[in-house]
Design an enzyme around this catalytic site. Structure first.
Site, mmCIF file in Angstrom:
data_model
loop_
_atom_site.group_PDB
_atom_site.id
_atom_site.type_symbol
_atom_site.label_atom_id
_atom_site.label_comp_id
_atom_site.label_asym_id
_atom_site.label_seq_id
_atom_site.Cartn_x
_atom_site.Cartn_y
_atom_site.Cartn_z
ATOM 1 N N GLU A 35 -11.098 2.445 -48.313
ATOM 2 C CA GLU A 35 -10.600 1.173 -48.850
ATOM 3 C C GLU A 35 -10.656 0.046 -47.817
ATOM 4 O OE1 GLU A 35 -9.217 4.111 -49.270
ATOM 5 O OE2 GLU A 35 -8.261 4.317 -51.227
ATOM 6 N N HIS A 37 -13.134 -0.462 -45.713
ATOM 7 C CA HIS A 37 -14.487 -1.007 -45.860
ATOM 8 C C HIS A 37 -14.617 -1.805 -47.156
ATOM 9 C CE1 HIS A 37 -15.228 2.698 -43.322
ATOM 10 N NE2 HIS A 37 -15.821 1.781 -42.591
ATOM 11 N N MET A 148 -9.513 -5.576 -38.672
ATOM 12 C CA MET A 148 -8.641 -5.801 -37.520
ATOM 13 C C MET A 148 -8.130 -4.500 -36.900
ATOM 14 S SD MET A 148 -8.195 -8.701 -36.090
ATOM 15 C CE MET A 148 -6.615 -8.500 -35.247
ATOM 16 N N ASP A 150 -9.900 -2.324 -35.651
ATOM 17 C CA ASP A 150 -10.694 -2.276 -34.419
ATOM 18 C C ASP A 150 -10.634 -3.643 -33.748
ATOM 19 O OD1 ASP A 150 -11.630 0.458 -34.819
ATOM 20 O OD2 ASP A 150 -12.793 -0.375 -36.470
ATOM 21 N N GLN A 153 -12.847 -4.313 -30.768
ATOM 22 C CA GLN A 153 -14.226 -4.528 -31.219
ATOM 23 C C GLN A 153 -14.416 -5.971 -31.670
ATOM 24 O OE1 GLN A 153 -16.857 -1.627 -33.500
ATOM 25 N NE2 GLN A 153 -15.957 -2.769 -35.187
#
Lengths: 289, 289
Positions: A35, A37, A148, A150, A153
């Site tokens: 979910e 993604h 968020m 990650d 990243q």
């Protein structure tokens, strides 16, 4: 939805779309879509003409002792999720297509990496920026979407885009959570039954830290200590780190008088889970990066 | 012709042109334009809708003891040359516009650099690929044009484009020479009168080496020795290197049975001149890279 496996085909399809004036939204993923993604894809869908998602488990960003080989994969499931969310192009290159020969260009990072996950995952973010530099040139997006969860990243991608002048808007999307608060992650499938039960305490610990800031505590050392205690008492996990840093610069702060990230990584038997919250100096959740 | 100094303006102008389906040809330069640059611009003009040239003396590609400060500059002359050659956009950013803060992304090269000019100019090609990675994202060209005089630069740009999947066609353009054979270079102005007289012997030495291959000599060691002798006898310069390598891979060859570069760098008092020829295994000048 078209499934594309060739780098050249993907690039040419996008060039054709851009010539027609279409705006491209891109969600780079390692697949095993959840979910979190879907939320990224939905954001891309709302704000672009063409939505591209890539599925590529990038060997360059895994360390020798990490889980590249056993990283969960399920292409059929990912196709279904993509189709249901009205993706236009699903880009699934092979490792050979992305790295046909040993690279002559090495990309490295000198900021925002010697903290949080970068401290233990040596070379991880170099692998991330290298594959994203390539994917950005293949998919030529106007907008890119990252979760968020990650957060480091996102800080690193922010550097990549700004330092190299990519004509791309970076769109951070709030972390999607299970109903009990656990951040959605492809790696949650690794959790044992008992671990899964206590895992929501990670987010509760972060919220506990946030509450301290709201209540007036400005000293990051004191907050980190309390958050660590919370995790140790409430879970069976081993703490990798609990840190408070400026965001997105990821530099140490002596006192919380600016936007900061409160982030943690916790090791369970077969899974290392990460989570974070980004708050302003009053403790409120930040919307911007 | 429009003169643009802002990175954001340049990028937006190009994005607008690309949305109209225009093909962009790009000639990145360090200015002080000569007939070599004009040839690049003319090539770009013939094969694109929009021609962009950039003038940027990139501090990142100069070593601490090199000639960044005294590199020749003449903006008015460059404007005139650009106008005369029907350039659409002349992009002249400041150092501050290109490097507003210390970069977090470091780009380095692991191939094609420990030879020729890369051997002595440490960090030079890292600076070259970094500024080009940025310029490519700002100008978003379909075609880029580089002179074959900087053959190692072309080999490195070939790596940059291929490794990072830039959607760009690299177009090498044959070296433009003075009537006596000396390769055109912005640095030729540094030559003293006597040095200028003997400088054409550099190209003659390379042609002498080429003739040896045509006549059947396949041993690079023997050819390099003869070319060195030629330069030492005919000029007052000090040889930096004479090398024969595969091209564009720039790896050592035991025998000339493939495309190779015969390249040299010669130090005069205030100028270091480079020149090369790229030939196939029979000694004929190669057209492709």
């Amino acid at each position: 939805m078209d499934i594309i496996r060739s780098v050249k085909d993907m690039q040419q399809l996008i060039i054709d779309q851009k010539r027609k004036g279409k705006k491209i939204g891109f969600v780079p993923t390692m697949g095993f879509l959840h979910e979190g993604h879907e939320k990224l894809i939905q954001n891309a869908r709302e704000n672009n003409d063409i939505v591209v998602i890539s599925i590529f488990v990038n060997p360059l960003q895994f360390g020798p002792n990490e889980d590249f080989e056993r990283y969960p994969r399920d292409e059929e499931h990912d196709k279904l999720i993509s189709e249901n969310n009205h993706v236009d192009f699903l880009f699934i290159p092979t490792v050979e297509a992305m790295y046909p020969s040993e690279l002559a260009i090495a990309m490295d990072l000198t900021k925002r990496v010697d903290v949080l996950c970068g401290r233990t995952r040596e070379g991880h973010f170099s692998g991330v920026v290298t594959v994203l530099a390539k994917l950005f040139n293949i998919v030529l997006p106007d907008n890119v979407y990252f979760g968020m969860k990650d957060a480091q990243q996102i800080a690193v991608v922010d550097s990549l885009i700004n330092d190299l002048n990519y004509p791309i808007q970076l769109n951070p999307v709030p972390t999607v959570r299970e109903s009990d608060g656990l951040a959605k992650s492809s790696r949650n499938v690794y959790l044992q039954e008992q671990e899964r039960k206590v895992a929501p305490s990670i987010f509760q610990a972060l919220q506990f830290g946030q509450k301290m800031v709201i209540d007036g505590e400005k000293n990051p050392v004191i907050i980190v200590k309390e958050v660590e205690n919370f995790i140790l008492q409430q879970t069976t996990g081993k703490i990798d780190y609990v840190e408070i840093l400026s965001y997105p610069e990821l530099t140490p702060v002596q006192t919380i008088n600016q936007q900061v990230i409160l982030a943690t990584a916790v090791h369970f038997k077969n899974a290392r889970l990460i989570d974070n919250i980004v708050i302003d100096h009053t403790g409120l959740i930040s919307k911007r990066i």
